[in-house]
Write a protein that holds these residues in place. Structure first.
Motif, mmCIF file in Angstrom:
data_model
loop_
_atom_site.group_PDB
_atom_site.id
_atom_site.type_symbol
_atom_site.label_atom_id
_atom_site.label_comp_id
_atom_site.label_asym_id
_atom_site.label_seq_id
_atom_site.Cartn_x
_atom_site.Cartn_y
_atom_site.Cartn_z
ATOM 1 N N MET A 24 0.980 -1.143 0.020
ATOM 2 C CA MET A 24 -0.020 -0.066 -0.013
ATOM 3 C C MET A 24 0.787 1.071 -0.041
ATOM 4 N N HIS A 25 0.266 2.403 -0.524
ATOM 5 C CA HIS A 25 0.973 3.815 -0.471
ATOM 6 C C HIS A 25 0.745 4.245 1.199
ATOM 7 N N ASP A 28 -2.514 5.538 2.059
ATOM 8 C CA ASP A 28 -3.454 4.670 2.066
ATOM 9 C C ASP A 28 -3.657 3.630 3.417
ATOM 10 N N ALA A 31 -5.091 6.270 5.720
ATOM 11 C CA ALA A 31 -6.714 6.396 5.542
ATOM 12 C C ALA A 31 -7.451 4.953 5.822
ATOM 13 N N GLU A 32 -6.782 3.975 5.905
ATOM 14 C CA GLU A 32 -7.278 2.490 6.322
ATOM 15 C C GLU A 32 -7.691 2.589 7.989
#
Lengths: 396, 182
Positions: A24-25, A28, A31-32
């Motif tokens: 993942m970036h 992200d 964000a998760e």
């Protein structure tokens, strides 16, 4: 759907959170965590993703992830269990956090009382370095360099406060700092730093492993996920329980064999004392928050003795930096002694209450702000029990 | 303190500073090492640490006096810390406290005259579900009853005998058993 052991004590494959984060970036990942609604499990309940996002956005090539393992709140022992039995999960969480914010250094601030855990933790770290779960180019991801060291505390409760913890790491007295600046900008050695509780880091690893939606199915809207409760006192089955956030005190008492209790201290010495008529309250950030400490008092317990024990704790553990805390705690303890001797007027008791409220407002850090809570709630709920006592008798 | 003792302490501090680094953030690990090995952080030790890290001795003093596991006065080789917090309190820590005082012949806060034991109170040791709990140096004991107080202290005393015996025999003088028989 089982409500016991849903997330942490669940049988989820090791490193699955880390492996997913790897793909993942960093944004992200944050964000998760934000989508999961995860809030800090040390007691204050600050949104974890916000900390991570601020640290990620902060300028600087050197950043730190600090694991707050200075578990000192009376009645709390869940982090000891996580560090003993789930050390890999703790380090997995820290490693994921390092990717999210771009940190190269990790520090576990372990309380001095847990020195006996160091050998175990060091051996787990060595194994992880060997498996390339720590070190340079972690799991083959280029330029992801991160390692973890253990730093021991030396017996100071206040060092659980994040800025005091950083002061201690830097070799100073563990006195809390003024905020702002916050550690996410100016933390360890003046670098952007996130300080997360042991349990928070473990939960973050689980969020990455199974996703935010899975995590949110447990708990309440404002308090998502599960919580580890350290249960002690007058019950049949004391120990560490993983239960969904939002469980009522009554339901928890059923689980641990604590029926018939007179009161429950929620959140340790710095928490509230809840009498039996309020056992329908829920253990969640929006109602009765706790870092995990649940101490159960049976009918035979003298609540004034409980208040004294907590006040003695704070008189000892106040760092002495600000007046409301340094002096206020001693005055409250003196008040408890008067109540014990049966020499406290109601006018004086009212003054003590006002003093307690002043401490909540005027103390510099969380220690002083929460020190009077136990006293105030015991005075409020057990008024009849503490007033008009006969002085203790001494044998002639 | 004799000059030879001072030199030895200074050498130990230099070694700790080599290991942990000569920066401010190494201060606590260095002090913890001195406390562990010398059971005290004396004025001389504080001055020497300050010299090694190039900070003012009073900075070191401020740190030593802040943390309850660091002490300027001499502690025993075994520090017994009994948890006094509420959960252990409700599990009769007072009886354990009395037994410790009786078996050591000292009160809380004191050190035995032979310099072996110091008895102290501790706040929550994180063993609330299995109290009463105590620490002997780094080792934790849970669900302690009065009889175990005796056992724990006797085991500590055996450690002293063993280490005393190692000192007298030194290296290469046969097996431990033979040396003990002598």
């Amino acid at each position: 759907m089982s409500t016991r052991n849903p997330i942490l004590f669940n049988d989820i494959p090791a490193e699955s959170g880390l492996r997913r984060a790897l793909e993942m970036h960093p944004l992200d990942i944050v964000a998760e965590v934000r989508a999961s609604g995860l809030k800090g499990r040390g007691g204050a309940g600050f949104p974890t993703a916000m900390k991570w996002q601020l640290a990620a956005a902060a300028e600087g090539a050197t950043k730190y992830v600090v694991c707050n393992a200075d578990e000192g709140e009376p009645g709390t022992f869940k982090d000891r269990v996580l560090l003993s039995d789930f050390a890999d999960l703790v380090f997995e969480g820290m490693t994921i956090a390092s990717l999210a914010i771009g940190a190269t250094g990790g520090i576990v601030y372990l309380r001095g009382e847990y020195t006996y855990l160091v050998a175990h933790l060091e051996s787990v770290l060595a194994r992880r370095r060997q498996a390339n779960l720590l070190g340079n180019d972690i799991l083959g991801r280029k330029d992801w360099n991160f390692d973890i060291v253990i730093h021991l505390g030396s017996g100071a409760y206040v060092c659980g406060e994040e800025t005091a913890l950083i002061e201690s790491l830097e070799g100073h007295r563990g006195e809390p700092r003024n905020r702002p600046p916050f550690p996410v900008n100016t933390g360890y050695m003046g670098r952007p730093t996130i300080v997360n509780n042991v349990e928070t880091l473990c939960l973050a690893a689980r969020v990455l492993a199974r996703g935010a939606t899975w995590f949110r199915q447990y708990g309440t809207h404002a308090s998502t996920g599960s919580k580890l409760f350290s249960v002690s006192g007058d019950c049949a089955k004391p120990g560490v329980y993983e239960l969904p956030m939002g469980i009522t005190i009554a339901d928890l008492l059923v689980e641990v064999g604590g029926l018939g209790a007179k009161a429950v201290q929620v959140g340790g010495a710095s928490g509230h004392c809840v009498p039996s008529r309020l056992f329908d309250r829920t253990l969640a950030f929006e109602d009765a928050p706790t870092g995990g400490s649940i101490i159960i008092f049976g009918q035979q317990r003298d609540m004034l003795a409980v208040a004294r024990n907590f006040m003695e704790f704070f008189v000892d553990e106040s760092c002495g930096q600000c007046t409301p805390c340094r002096y206020g705690n001693s005055v409250l303890l003196d008040g408890i002694e008067r109540l014990e001797k049966g020499t406290c007027s109601i006018r004086h008791l009212n003054e003590l209450k006002a003093l307690g409220e002043t401490m909540e407002l005027a103390s510099k850090c969380g220690l002083g702000q929460s020190a009077p809570k136990a006293f105030l709630s015991i005075i409020e709920h057990f008024h009849d029990e503490v007033l008009g006592r006969e002085p203790p008798h001494f044998a002639a | 303190m004799l000059p030879a003792q001072q030199a030895r302490l200074a050498a130990d501090i230099a070694e700790l500073a080599d290991h942990h680094g000569r920066c401010r953030s190494a201060l606590l690990p260095i002090l913890q090492g001195i406390q562990r090995d010398h059971h005290q952080i004396s004025d001389f030790a504080m001055q020497e640490v300050a010299r090694q890290l190039d900070i003012h001795p009073v900075e070191v003093y401020g740190v030593v006096t802040f943390y309850s596991f660091l002490n300027t006065g001499r502690e025993g080789r075994m520090v017994v810390r009994l948890c006094r917090t509420i959960s252990c309190d409700m599990q009769h820590k007072d009886r354990i406290a009395r037994q410790l005082e009786n078996d050591l012949g000292i009160k809380f806060g004191d050190t035995t005259s032979d310099g072996r034991f110091t008895l102290q109170w501790a706040h929550c040791l994180g063993m609330c579900d299995q109290g009463p709990a105590l620490l002997v140096n780094d080792q934790v004991f849970t669900r302690v009853n009065c009889e175990q107080v005796h056992e724990i202290l006797e085991n500590c005393r055996k450690t002293f005998t063993a280490s005393g015996h190692v000192l007298t025999t030194g290296h290469g003088h046969g097996t431990a058993k033979e040396a003990f028989a002598r």
